[in-house]
Design an enzyme around this catalytic site. Structure first.
Site, PDB file in Angstrom:
ATOM      1  N   HIS A   1       1.710   4.826  -2.714  1.00  0.00           N
ATOM      2  CA  HIS A   1       1.967   6.327  -2.472  1.00  0.00           C
ATOM      3  C   HIS A   1       3.425   6.673  -2.956  1.00  0.00           C
ATOM      4  O   HIS A   1       3.610   7.673  -3.657  1.00  0.00           O
ATOM      5  CB  HIS A   1       1.848   6.590  -1.060  1.00  0.00           C
ATOM      6  CG  HIS A   1       0.555   6.588  -0.470  1.00  0.00           C
ATOM      7  ND1 HIS A   1      -0.559   7.349  -1.278  1.00  0.00           N
ATOM      8  CD2 HIS A   1       0.090   5.859   0.909  1.00  0.00           C
ATOM      9  CE1 HIS A   1      -1.577   7.024  -0.146  1.00  0.00           C
ATOM     10  NE2 HIS A   1      -1.344   6.203   0.756  1.00  0.00           N
TER      11      HIS A   1
ATOM     12  N   HIS B   1       0.936  -1.118   0.223  1.00  0.00           N
ATOM     13  CA  HIS B   1      -0.116   0.013   0.030  1.00  0.00           C
ATOM     14  C   HIS B   1       0.831   1.063   0.114  1.00  0.00           C
ATOM     15  O   HIS B   1       0.717   2.129  -1.009  1.00  0.00           O
ATOM     16  CB  HIS B   1      -0.946   0.063   1.310  1.00  0.00           C
ATOM     17  CG  HIS B   1      -1.594   1.163   1.506  1.00  0.00           C
ATOM     18  ND1 HIS B   1      -2.825   1.227   1.068  1.00  0.00           N
ATOM     19  CD2 HIS B   1      -1.383   2.398   1.954  1.00  0.00           C
ATOM     20  CE1 HIS B   1      -3.501   2.651   1.244  1.00  0.00           C
ATOM     21  NE2 HIS B   1      -2.341   3.192   1.781  1.00  0.00           N
ATOM     22  N   GLU B   2       1.866   1.287   1.046  1.00  0.00           N
ATOM     23  CA  GLU B   2       2.601   2.485   1.285  1.00  0.00           C
ATOM     24  C   GLU B   2       3.465   2.766  -0.340  1.00  0.00           C
ATOM     25  O   GLU B   2       3.928   3.851  -0.525  1.00  0.00           O
ATOM     26  CB  GLU B   2       3.448   2.759   2.416  1.00  0.00           C
ATOM     27  CG  GLU B   2       2.560   2.822   3.645  1.00  0.00           C
ATOM     28  CD  GLU B   2       1.674   3.675   3.570  1.00  0.00           C
ATOM     29  OE1 GLU B   2       1.943   4.989   3.072  1.00  0.00           O
ATOM     30  OE2 GLU B   2       0.758   3.657   4.266  1.00  0.00           O
TER      31      GLU B   2
ATOM     32  N   HIS C   1       3.249   6.926  -7.016  1.00  0.00           N
ATOM     33  CA  HIS C   1       2.573   8.251  -7.038  1.00  0.00           C
ATOM     34  C   HIS C   1       3.695   9.427  -7.132  1.00  0.00           C
ATOM     35  O   HIS C   1       3.586  10.218  -7.981  1.00  0.00           O
ATOM     36  CB  HIS C   1       1.629   8.398  -6.103  1.00  0.00           C
ATOM     37  CG  HIS C   1       0.670   9.355  -6.832  1.00  0.00           C
ATOM     38  ND1 HIS C   1      -0.554   9.649  -6.085  1.00  0.00           N
ATOM     39  CD2 HIS C   1       0.298  10.046  -7.914  1.00  0.00           C
ATOM     40  CE1 HIS C   1      -1.529  10.587  -6.593  1.00  0.00           C
ATOM     41  NE2 HIS C   1      -0.587  10.733  -7.870  1.00  0.00           N
TER      42      HIS C   1
END
Length: 683
Positions: free
Chosen positions: A474, A470-471, A477
């Site tokens: 980020h 998940h992280e 991105h």
């Protein structure tokens, strides 16, 4: 420029990674003072110029201002979150009102607002790129919402509110960190921790040693209400002690009590919203998100709460049935849920998730899972840079390469928990990409995995594997965004869109070729057996009643606090009674399914950037689930799919309306049905 201050000096390291080895805590305050003064001069020059406003002399000039302050802020606040010593906390408390006042001096400048308003009025006739036009639109919108159009008396009150709020949110986080450390649970006898693995016991012994309690075992608390150990501890009293400590944070009547702090935060946010022309803080926040209004948020949360609560009650009945069959039955309580859930999982799916940890060795998950998926999907590469050092010895630096071999940026991973690190997991930028400034990205992922004794491998739980993927979503991105103007850099998108890329990245942890590549037994090297993988897939909707309910409960508490009018917020509110009434209102007042965060340790909304916005995770998950369907329909882990996702979504950063970017990628708006099916919320 103050070239003697290492915080402000241009870093000689790749991609502008700050030279943390040269920085001392006493360097930070002088750096901020100098950088703020420089930006005030730069902005005053823009606002006071006699020439008519143009994009070049106003917008571009504004975006060029504050480069030193951005450098100082990214450098310092990375440390303030991940290694907040007492000295760093003191600096942060000093900076909070100063930074608030500095920001207000810019966004409330009537001269600057007049220039940007002129450009905004002419937007329909102006040329320029799409990004330039959107920059004008966003600056005008943000300054209007910030209060730039208010009269002088209202601005003076607004600035006082902002400064006080900056102090209060910093205090909330400081209190929470201190109380979390104080409430770590000490066990004198290892037998009380029966059910933990050897690696977990090693981590509790290591935590005790670091606190000078050698010979005991210390269980440190996670940010959320629950704790990973609750699923495996066989001693019920140990489970009770851990959950009781977790839920007591910030509400013990001691020096770290957060109840009055959060009440004042709510009061001042409500007053500020009214001053700015909104009925409450939730209306103020959502007006500039993709949701558009609190009503839209409330409608979605209520729609999901009914089936989630129903499913949680069904799950509860199964757990109670197991307990009733034991030699000494008892009524299920919150601290029992995770433990008996694993018994149901074992009975229904023949799965013991705790037993899977030997297949999830951290280094292998990182390199052969997280990095491997990105390599396959985007063609990028990774190389650890042992010669580069970040802000803490545990923080590792990796260089990231484009498919053509050119250097894309740096990725910093800070995996382990420590007393100076705030709870939870997050991504932030140390350097944000901007073509205007000529900067390239340096991004950080922080987790809070328990650190075993030296020489012992780090074995992750299934949840920790999910968090790592998940992280890193980020991080991608932040690495991939390619924008001209700093205003749009990296993850600078609407709050209820920012979780979308990270949630999408979670899908690759179970993708067949990715899972087969990293899920290898720590001792034998054998892959996770296919029948286990099949059972994992079959159980994906398992316990979703609980998971969805605890999340929705926290989201509703956030909305309830921030939907108060200034008058209601000004009353003397009992925090516990308020929570109980709010949860009853939405039908999530099940005592064995407590909210993921109670108010006094709800850092996301009272010290982070999610006030009235914690709904963002489920809101973004609509897009995420729909995107997962798109990847499945189009062949999954393929370079052309990755390139499309990178170019049309990740790569635009905040330089485009996020829903417009999503439609460009997907060809239509998102459908909620995949989310309902994923969480078992369909009829």
């Amino acid at each position: 420029m103050d070239r003697t201050n290492p915080v402000l000096a241009e870093s000689p390291l790749p991609h502008g990674l700050p030279d943390y080895s040269a920085i001392r805590p006493e360097d930070y305050l002088p750096a901020f003072e100098h950088a703020c003064a420089v930006q005030r001069t730069e902005v005053d020059r823009v606002a006071a110029q006699p020439a008519s406003p143009t994009f070049e002399n106003t917008m571009r000039a504004l975006e060029l201002s504050g480069e030193l302050l951005e450098r100082a802020a990214h450098t310092f606040y990375t440390v303030a979150s991940a290694d907040a010593t007492a000295e760093i906390q003191e600096i942060e408390e000093t900076l909070a009102p100063l930074m608030s006042a500095h920001q207000d001096a810019i966004v409330l400048d009537a001269r600057l607002y007049a220039r940007i308003s002129t450009l905004h009025e002419a937007l329909g006739e102006s040329a320029g790129t799409d990004e330039e036009r959107y920059l004008v639109e966003r600056w005008f919108r943000e300054m209007s919402r910030a209060g730039a159009g208010l009269d002088d008396a209202a601005k003076e009150r607004l600035m006082a509110l902002n400064q006080r709020l900056s102090v209060l949110t910093t205090t909330f986080e400081k209190n929470l960190l201190a109380d979390t450390n104080e409430l770590a649970v000490v066990f004198e006898d290892a037998a009380d921790l029966d059910g933990l693995t050897a690696g977990e016991l090693s981590a509790t012994a290591q935590a005790a040693t670091e606190r000078g309690l050698t010979g005991t075992h210390v269980v440190t608390l996670t940010l959320s209400t629950g704790h990973p150990y609750l699923s495996s501890l066989t001693v019920r009293e140990s489970r009770r002690r851990i959950l009781a400590a977790s839920r007591a944070r910030g509400a013990r009547g001691n020096a770290h009590d957060n109840r009055e702090v959060l009440r004042e935060i709510v009061r001042l946010r409500a007053e500020r919203a009214q001053l700015l022309g909104y009925p409450d803080h939730a209306a103020y926040v959502t007006a500039d998100e993709t949701a558009g209004s609190p009503e839209a948020v409330h409608a979605m949360l209520r729609r999901l709460a009914v089936p989630a609560a129903r499913n949680a009650r069904r799950e509860q009945e199964k757990l109670q049935a197991i307990i009733d069959g034991e030699s000494v039955p008892f009524a299920l309580e919150a601290h029992d849920w995770a433990f008996y859930t694993e018994k149901v999982r074992a009975a229904e799916y023949d799965l013991d998730t705790a037993a899977l940890r030997p297949w999830f060795e951290a280094e292998r998950v990182l390199r052969d899972g997280v990095f491997f998926a990105a390599e396959q999907l985007y063609g990028i590469g990774f190389r650890e840079r042992d010669d580069l050092h970040a802000y803490h010895p545990d923080a590792r630096v990796f260089e990231v390469f484009e498919p053509d071999g050119s250097s894309l940026g740096l990725f910093v991973l800070d995996l382990y928990t420590r007393d100076t690190k705030r709870g939870g997991a997050w991504m932030n930028s140390i350097v944000a990409q901007s073509e205007l400034l000529g900067t390239t990205p340096v991004v950080v992922n922080n987790l809070n995995v328990s650190k075993p004794a030296p020489g012992t491998p780090t074995l992750l739980t299934l949840d920790e594997v999910t968090t790592l993927f998940h992280e890193f979503g980020h991080a991608l991105h932040g690495l991939f965004a390619r924008v001209t103007y700093p205003h749009f850099a990296g993850t600078a998108v609407f709050r209820d869109f920012v979780e979308f890329p990270s949630q999408v990245n979670e899908m690759w942890m179970f993708w067949p070729e990715v899972l087969a590549n990293y899920a290898r037994h720590i001792e034998t090297g054998q892959p996770l057996p296919e029948d286990v993988v099949d059972r994992l897939h079959a159980s994906e909707a398992f316990n979703q009643g609980f998971a969805t309910s605890e999340y929705l409960a926290a989201s509703w508490l956030d909305q309830a606090w921030h939907s108060l009018s200034p008058t209601a917020a000004g009353e003397s509110i009992d925090v516990g009674a308020f929570e109980a009434a709010a949860l009853a209102d939405i039908g999530l007042d099940n005592p064995v399914v407590p909210p993921r965060y109670a108010s006094t340790y709800f850092a996301h909304v009272f010290s982070g950037g999610y006030s009235a916005g914690y709904y963002s995770y489920i809101w973004s998950e609509v897009l995420d689930a729909d995107t997962v369907e798109w990847f499945r329909e189009n062949g999954g882990l393929r370079r052309e799919n990755g390139d499309r996702f990178r170019q049309r979504l990740l790569g635009v950063g905040g330089s485009k309306d996020p829903l417009e970017a999503y439609r460009d990628f997907r060809g239509r708006d998102a459908d909620i049905q995949p989310l309902l099916e994923r969480r078992g919320l369909t009829d």
